[in-house]
Design a protein around this motif. Structure first.
Motif, mmCIF file in Angstrom:
data_model
loop_
_atom_site.group_PDB
_atom_site.id
_atom_site.type_symbol
_atom_site.label_atom_id
_atom_site.label_comp_id
_atom_site.label_asym_id
_atom_site.label_seq_id
_atom_site.Cartn_x
_atom_site.Cartn_y
_atom_site.Cartn_z
ATOM 1 N N GLY A 118 -8.104 -5.637 3.128
ATOM 2 C CA GLY A 118 -7.178 -6.315 4.025
ATOM 3 C C GLY A 118 -5.767 -5.776 3.975
ATOM 4 N N CYS A 119 -5.449 -4.949 2.990
ATOM 5 C CA CYS A 119 -4.097 -4.425 2.847
ATOM 6 C C CYS A 119 -3.858 -3.313 3.870
ATOM 7 N N CYS A 120 -2.641 -3.299 4.424
ATOM 8 C CA CYS A 120 -2.261 -2.286 5.405
ATOM 9 C C CYS A 120 -1.149 -1.415 4.823
ATOM 10 N N PHE A 121 -1.261 -0.116 5.010
ATOM 11 C CA PHE A 121 -0.233 0.788 4.501
ATOM 12 C C PHE A 121 -0.024 1.953 5.457
ATOM 13 N N LEU A 122 1.192 2.475 5.439
ATOM 14 C CA LEU A 122 1.547 3.619 6.272
ATOM 15 C C LEU A 122 1.491 4.874 5.416
ATOM 16 N N VAL A 123 0.793 5.892 5.917
ATOM 17 C CA VAL A 123 0.703 7.171 5.215
ATOM 18 C C VAL A 123 1.731 8.118 5.812
#
Length: 603
Positions: A218-223
């Motif tokens: 569920g975690c969202c991250f920007l690469v």
């Protein structure tokens, strides 16, 4: 959306990363996929995990050497004044980053002597050199694997066009890698996979905790993948099964580390004069390489609190500058308003830390502006982390500024950030199904025609063939812009065609259907504003020959690395393969408006 074939399990997986500034490869074995070996290159008495993306071609335009060897060979040729007919190329990867369309067979790159050389010879030469070096390294370690025992993964920026991604496939095949043994992987995606797989004993406690939190379901991250040439940005979400799903279309630009180098040299040319510097590059290439390498090291090691940065200026540049300007470098700089920030004494060029930092400004600001635009998207509202990977991410100046502008997001720089793409490419080759969803960057469709219906169709878009009136140039939508596409998903288009009037020869040939893209959600015709021809879908006749009255279906299957195309004749159930060629289509003298189009089958 580049084409992909079935991926077989191989004893060895190797990832090849062709970078703008540096290139290299890494590999591991199926029995222990996370035990990754990175090829190290010798520079003087030091070892480097990346070799410079430098290529030397012979006067006959055949590949000669790559990396440090190419630089040494060209410097030797220069010293003997035998260099003029040779071709030395730097930063060639950026030719594929152009937004304009191109024909792979006609694509050229410019070398440092202003010679145009075929891009295919450069790219294929480098890939072949790395492939052959890998085979030699394996043999040296006592392994007897041949090229067919290896799964090759070539990494590319996610922001590249479909044509550019396919070009890397074609160059790899030209280098001696079979299509069925090749995958093209997106750099920011595989970099994230590497971070997910970092062993506990290779990370600090804080980084380990951050990565563990970031990869929770569920975690969202920007690469933020910052390489030499490009900044490549994607947004990922971790699914319940631990796989990754893309939330935002990959975006970015030419804002990588070489953007800083470009700013430095532009500043130097402004001070010393363009004619003097061009003469220096032309007559003293070895000294130019040394100056460039010096700046590269200074750039990587620069710290925010650093007061002075000093570079050794080659005596050749000093002499040429004085001859061209009739002034010494020290006198030229002393007359400028920046004399308190830039000075020269006894062969050393010195910058204050604040002035040196300005070389980073354009790159950093462009990256920040793009990240801000992405985070404004409703889809990205739940982003909590910024994962920085790529060699340029290791710059303290870049990292500090990102943390300063985004104080509410946790910025993570993993160990081996500069090798994340390379190591992640190896992991991806072992488990390509780790990527589950992607966002379609454009609307894709194929050219179709249908029987004309005056109640539904515009007469101006129709034509008459024999006694039959057709509506032509219909945009048959395959995937819609911003559509979330799952790996394994299939879409089928029903088609029909009358081959009874065609020659026996034509009935055994492949059928080509034009493929288009559009920035609009729902284009109706291939001639609508914004529709762009991307290439052709090639379908083989089932059983080797098209039936008189064909009714069939084309199936597009989303794979981990692109699209797989197949065709089935509905009457005989006979199937055949297909592919997508994202290249400039050949010109045809065929006046038939139904050329490169299938008829819709509504039955």
């Amino acid at each position: 959306m580049c084409e992909s074939e079935y991926i077989a399990k191989k004893p060895v997986v190797v990832a090849i990363d062709i970078g703008t500034a540096y290139s290299g490869y890494a590999y591991s074995f199926r029995e222990n996929p996370y035990d990754i070996t990175v090829r190290e290159w010798t520079l003087d008495t030091n070892l480097s995990t990346r070799a410079p993306s430098s290529v030397l071609l012979t006067p006959a335009l055949t590949f000669h050497s790559f990396g440090y060897e190419a630089e040494r060979e060209f410097s030797n040729l220069f010293a003997k004044k035998e260099h003029k007919e040779w071709n030395f190329v730097l930063g060639f990867k950026m030719v594929l980053n152009e937004k304009k369309k191109f024909n792979i067979d006609m694509l050229n790159v410019l070398d440092i002597q202003k010679h145009y050389v075929p891009a295919g010879a450069v790219f294929a030469g480098v890939i072949r050199s790395l492939k052959d070096d890998l085979l030699q390294q394996l043999q040296n370690r006592g392994y007897h694997h041949g090229v067919d025992d290896i799964q090759f993964v070539v990494t590319v920026p996610a922001i590249w066009s479909d044509t550019a991604k396919q070009a890397m496939t074609e160059f790899s095949v030209k280098a001696g890698i079979k299509r069925e043994n090749l995958m093209v992987a997106y750099e920011p995606e595989v970099a994230a996979l590497h971070c997910l797989s970092i062993p506990a004993n290779q990370v600090t406690l804080r980084t380990k905790d951050n990565i563990a939190m970031m990869f929770r379901p569920g975690c969202c991250f920007l690469v933020l993948d910052l390489g030499g040439g490009t900044a490549d940005i994607t947004v990922q979400r971790v699914e319940k099964d631990g796989k990754l799903s893309q939330l935002h279309v990959a975006t970015g630009g030419n804002w990588g580390g070489t953007c800083v180098n470009k700013s430095f040299f532009q500043d130097l040319i402004k001070h010393l004069g363009e004619n003097a510097f061009q003469k220096f590059m032309a007559k003293h290439s070895g000294d130019y390489f040394e100056l460039n390498n010096q700046f590269e090291i200074a750039k990587r090691n620069f710290r925010n609190d650093q007061e002075i940065v000093t570079l050794n200026i080659p005596s050749s540049l000093e002499e040429i500058t004085e001859e061209a300007n009739e002034k010494k470098i020290s006198d030229i700089l002393e007359e400028l308003e920046t004399r308190d920030s830039v000075s020269y004494c006894e062969g050393k060029l010195s910058y204050t830390g604040e002035y040196f930092k300005t070389f980073f400004s354009l790159s950093i600001q462009s990256i920040i502006d793009q990240v801000l635009r992405i985070l404004k998207s409703r889809k990205c509202s739940e982003v909590k982390y910024i994962l920085m990977v790529g060699g340029f991410s290791e710059s303290e100046v870049v990292r500090t500024k990102i943390k300063e502008v985004f104080p509410n997001l946790r910025v993570i720089l993993p160990e081996d950030a500069g090798l994340s793409v390379l190591k992640g490419g190896v992991i991806f080759g072992h488990a390509p199904d780790t990527i589950r969803f992607r966002v379609c960057p454009q609307t894709y469709g194929m050219a179709m025609h249908d029987y004309f219906n005056p109640k539904l169709h515009d007469l101006s878009r129709s034509c008459k063939v024999g006694n039959v009136q057709y509506i032509v140039g219909c945009f048959e939508k395959l995937f819609e812009k911003d559509e979330v596409i799952e790996v394994g998903q299939k879409k089928t288009i029903r088609v029909a065609e009358d081959f009874s009037t065609q020659s026996e020869c034509a009935r055994t040939e492949n059928k080509e259907i034009e493929m288009y893209s559009s920035a609009e959600q729902d284009p109706k015709f291939i001639s609508d504003p914004g529709c762009v021809l991307q290439g052709v879908i090639v379908v083989s006749p089932p059983g080797g020959k098209w039936p008189d009255k064909m009714k069939g279906k084309i199936t597009f299957e989303v794979t981990a690395t692109g699209l797989k195309v197949s065709f089935m004749d509905r009457n005989t159930k006979c199937t055949s393969g297909g592919k997508i060629k994202f290249t400039e289509p050949r010109q045809s003298t065929d006046t038939n408006p139904l050329y490169r189009s299938f008829k819709k089958d509504k039955s």
